[in-house]
Design an enzyme around this catalytic site. Structure first.
Site, PDB file in Angstrom:
ATOM      1  N   THR A  44     -24.583 -41.001 -26.408  1.00 30.16           N
ATOM      2  CA  THR A  44     -24.608 -41.132 -24.952  1.00 30.16           C
ATOM      3  C   THR A  44     -23.854 -42.372 -24.499  1.00 30.16           C
ATOM      4  O   THR A  44     -23.085 -42.327 -23.530  1.00 30.16           O
ATOM      5  CB  THR A  44     -26.067 -41.209 -24.458  1.00 30.16           C
ATOM      6  OG1 THR A  44     -26.785 -40.086 -24.932  1.00 30.16           O
ATOM      7  CG2 THR A  44     -26.125 -41.244 -22.943  1.00 30.16           C
ATOM      8  N   THR A  45     -24.052 -43.475 -25.217  1.00 31.42           N
ATOM      9  CA  THR A  45     -23.387 -44.732 -24.862  1.00 31.42           C
ATOM     10  C   THR A  45     -21.878 -44.618 -25.010  1.00 31.42           C
ATOM     11  O   THR A  45     -21.124 -45.327 -24.329  1.00 31.42           O
ATOM     12  CB  THR A  45     -23.931 -45.879 -25.734  1.00 31.42           C
ATOM     13  OG1 THR A  45     -25.362 -45.912 -25.604  1.00 31.42           O
ATOM     14  CG2 THR A  45     -23.362 -47.223 -25.312  1.00 31.42           C
ATOM     15  N   TYR A 105     -30.584 -29.149 -21.308  1.00 32.11           N
ATOM     16  CA  TYR A 105     -30.336 -28.149 -20.276  1.00 32.11           C
ATOM     17  C   TYR A 105     -30.902 -26.769 -20.628  1.00 32.11           C
ATOM     18  O   TYR A 105     -31.638 -26.185 -19.840  1.00 32.11           O
ATOM     19  CB  TYR A 105     -28.847 -28.030 -19.941  1.00 32.11           C
ATOM     20  CG  TYR A 105     -28.607 -27.204 -18.672  1.00 32.11           C
ATOM     21  CD1 TYR A 105     -28.841 -27.755 -17.421  1.00 32.11           C
ATOM     22  CD2 TYR A 105     -28.181 -25.883 -18.748  1.00 32.11           C
ATOM     23  CE1 TYR A 105     -28.668 -27.005 -16.269  1.00 32.11           C
ATOM     24  CE2 TYR A 105     -28.003 -25.125 -17.606  1.00 32.11           C
ATOM     25  CZ  TYR A 105     -28.252 -25.693 -16.364  1.00 32.11           C
ATOM     26  OH  TYR A 105     -28.085 -24.938 -15.234  1.00 32.11           O
ATOM     27  N   TYR A 131     -32.582 -36.819 -32.717  1.00 35.90           N
ATOM     28  CA  TYR A 131     -32.573 -37.747 -31.579  1.00 35.90           C
ATOM     29  C   TYR A 131     -33.400 -37.141 -30.456  1.00 35.90           C
ATOM     30  O   TYR A 131     -33.034 -36.109 -29.897  1.00 35.90           O
ATOM     31  CB  TYR A 131     -31.128 -38.001 -31.131  1.00 35.90           C
ATOM     32  CG  TYR A 131     -30.958 -38.923 -29.945  1.00 35.90           C
ATOM     33  CD1 TYR A 131     -31.982 -39.776 -29.510  1.00 35.90           C
ATOM     34  CD2 TYR A 131     -29.746 -38.956 -29.252  1.00 35.90           C
ATOM     35  CE1 TYR A 131     -31.801 -40.624 -28.435  1.00 35.90           C
ATOM     36  CE2 TYR A 131     -29.565 -39.807 -28.170  1.00 35.90           C
ATOM     37  CZ  TYR A 131     -30.590 -40.628 -27.768  1.00 35.90           C
ATOM     38  OH  TYR A 131     -30.418 -41.453 -26.692  1.00 35.90           O
ATOM     39  N   ARG A 136     -33.399 -37.794 -20.883  1.00 32.31           N
ATOM     40  CA  ARG A 136     -32.041 -37.262 -20.734  1.00 32.31           C
ATOM     41  C   ARG A 136     -32.006 -35.739 -20.827  1.00 32.31           C
ATOM     42  O   ARG A 136     -31.226 -35.087 -20.156  1.00 32.31           O
ATOM     43  CB  ARG A 136     -31.135 -37.828 -21.835  1.00 32.31           C
ATOM     44  CG  ARG A 136     -30.752 -39.275 -21.686  1.00 32.31           C
ATOM     45  CD  ARG A 136     -29.494 -39.421 -20.855  1.00 32.31           C
ATOM     46  NE  ARG A 136     -29.038 -40.806 -20.833  1.00 32.31           N
ATOM     47  CZ  ARG A 136     -27.931 -41.206 -20.226  1.00 32.31           C
ATOM     48  NH1 ARG A 136     -27.163 -40.332 -19.595  1.00 32.31           N
ATOM     49  NH2 ARG A 136     -27.582 -42.462 -20.232  1.00 32.31           N
ATOM     50  N   LYS A 159     -34.225 -40.809 -34.291  1.00 37.66           N
ATOM     51  CA  LYS A 159     -34.099 -41.835 -33.264  1.00 37.66           C
ATOM     52  C   LYS A 159     -35.051 -41.430 -32.151  1.00 37.66           C
ATOM     53  O   LYS A 159     -34.863 -40.408 -31.498  1.00 37.66           O
ATOM     54  CB  LYS A 159     -32.665 -41.925 -32.746  1.00 37.66           C
ATOM     55  CG  LYS A 159     -32.486 -42.878 -31.566  1.00 37.66           C
ATOM     56  CD  LYS A 159     -31.081 -42.822 -30.993  1.00 37.66           C
ATOM     57  CE  LYS A 159     -30.956 -43.721 -29.770  1.00 37.66           C
ATOM     58  NZ  LYS A 159     -29.606 -43.649 -29.157  1.00 37.66           N
ATOM     59  N   ILE A 202     -31.351 -47.884 -33.077  1.00 36.07           N
ATOM     60  CA  ILE A 202     -30.012 -47.540 -32.612  1.00 36.07           C
ATOM     61  C   ILE A 202     -29.906 -48.112 -31.220  1.00 36.07           C
ATOM     62  O   ILE A 202     -30.596 -47.668 -30.301  1.00 36.07           O
ATOM     63  CB  ILE A 202     -29.781 -46.017 -32.655  1.00 36.07           C
ATOM     64  CG1 ILE A 202     -29.807 -45.538 -34.116  1.00 36.07           C
ATOM     65  CG2 ILE A 202     -28.442 -45.655 -32.006  1.00 36.07           C
ATOM     66  CD1 ILE A 202     -29.600 -44.051 -34.294  1.00 36.07           C
TER      67      ILE A 202
END
Length: 291
Positions: A44-45, A105, A131, A136, A159, A202
Site C-alpha cells: 500500500t505504501t 472489495y 496481510y 483498507r 502482517k 512491516i
C-alpha cells in the site's frame, strides 16, 4: 523466520509520472545500510493500486537487484489469478517472500478466503506472508482462518493490522504449534504486539526513521522493555504525523523532506493539506537525526 524491521517502501515517481528507477535504487541502498531486516516493495505504501502490471513487476525486480537485505514483494490482489501471476513473478525475480493482502472489495466468505490463499500457495514455492488490514479491505482474516492457513507449508506468517490486540493474541496462541510468526502492521502497536509474541514490524515509520525503529524492535527482541518503551515514545509524534492523512500521502511527503527520492503522488491521491504538512515537518524535525 522473518523478524525485525521491514520498511514498506514508497515507489518514487519522476515529475512526468513515471517510476523513478534510479531513485528507487538509491532508496533501497539507503535502507539496506540502515540495519533493517528487509524491505517490502509494492505494498500500500508503494502505491501498488496505481501501478500497472509491468511497473509492479519492474519495481520488484529493481528491489531484488539493489537490496542487500531480504525482499518481501507485495503480490496480493482481489483477483486470485492476478495474485498467482504476481507471486510467480516475484519468485522468478528472486524475492525472498511475498506479502498477500486479503481480497478487498469482493469481500469473499470464509471458504473463498481459504481457497484464494490456497490457490496462491499451491502455485509457487515462495514463502507467503498474509496481510490483514480490515480498515483498507473491509474484511477481517479471523484467527481461525489464519490458524488453518498456517498449516500450509509455505504460509509462514502474517502482517497484522487489524488494530485488535485480542485478535492478534489469539492468532499467536492458535499458531504456536506451527512455524509461523506475526509481524505488526501498525507502527504504533509494534511494542504491545511484540510483547504478546510478535517478531517485528512491516513499517511505514521506518521509511523516515529506520535506525530508531530498528533500535526499538531490537530492544524488544532482546527483552529490554525499558529501552524499547523509551524509543516508542520518541517515535510516537512521528507515528501520529505519518497518519494525519491516508497512507502513503504523509510518508511520501516526509521521505522527500529527508532527501530520499519521492516525487509526486499518483491520482487519486493528492498532496497533503498545508496545515498537516506543517505538523509533519515539525514531527520530522523533532526527531532530530532522521535515521
Amino acid at each position: 523466520m522473518f523478524e525485525g524491521v521491514l520498511p514498506a517502501i514508497i515507489t518514487p515517481f519522476r515529475e512526468d509520472g513515471e517510476v523513478d528507477e534510479e531513485g528507487l535504487r538509491g532508496n533501497v541502498e539507503y535502507f539496506s545500510a540502515a540495519g533493517v531486516a528487509g524491505i517490502v516493495p509494492c505494498g500500500t505504501t508503494g502505491e501498488s493500486a496505481t501501478l500497472n502490471f509491468e511497473e509492479h513487476k519492474r519495481v520488484v525486480e529493481i528491489a531484488v537487484e539493489s537490496a542487500r537485505v531480504k525482499v518481501v514483494a507485495g503480490t496480493g490482489s482481489n483477483n486470485t489469478r492476478e495474485a498467482v501471476e504476481l507471486t510467480k513473478h516475484a519468485e522468478d525475480a528472486g524475492a525472498d517472500a511475498a506479502l498477500l493482502i486479503t481480497p478487498y472489495y469482493n469481500k469473499p466468505n470464509d471458504r473463498g478466503m481459504l481457497a484464494h490463499f490456497r490457490a496462491v500457495a499451491e502455485s509457487s514455492d515462495l514463502p507467503l506472508i498474509l496481510y490483514n488490514v480490515p480498515g483498507r479491505t473491509s474484511i477481517n482474516l479471523k484467527p481461525e482462518l489464519v490458524a488453518e492457513l498456517a498449516k500450509l507449508e509455505n504460509v509462514i506468517g502474517i502482517k497484522e493490522a487489524s488494530g485488535n490486540l485480542s485478535q492478534i493474541s489469539a492468532i499467536i496462541e492458535m499458531t504456536r504449534d506451527e512455524e509461523f510468526f506475526v509481524l505488526s502492521g501498525d507502527d504504533g502497536l509494534t511494542l504491545p504486539i511484540m510483547a504478546l509474541g510478535g517478531k517485528g514490524v512491516i513499517s511505514v515509520v521506518a521509511d523516515v526513521a529506520p535506525r530508531k525503529m530498528v533500535a526499538m524492535v531490537d530492544a524488544m527482541l532482546k527483552g529490554d522493555l525499558e529501552k524499547a518503551r523509551r524509543l516508542h515514545y520518541i517515535l510516537s509524534p512521528l507515528v501520529s504525523a505519518l497518519f494525519l492523512e491516508t497512507n502513503p500521502i504523509p510518508v511520501k511527503t516526509a521521505t522527500g523532506m529527508i532527501g530520499l527520492a519521492a516525487g509526486p503522488l499518483r491520482l487519486p491521491l493528492a498532496p497533503m493539506a498545508e496545515k498537516n504538512e506543517m505538523r509533519l515537518k515539525e514531527a520530522v524535525d523533532l526527531l532530530g537525526e532522521v535515521a
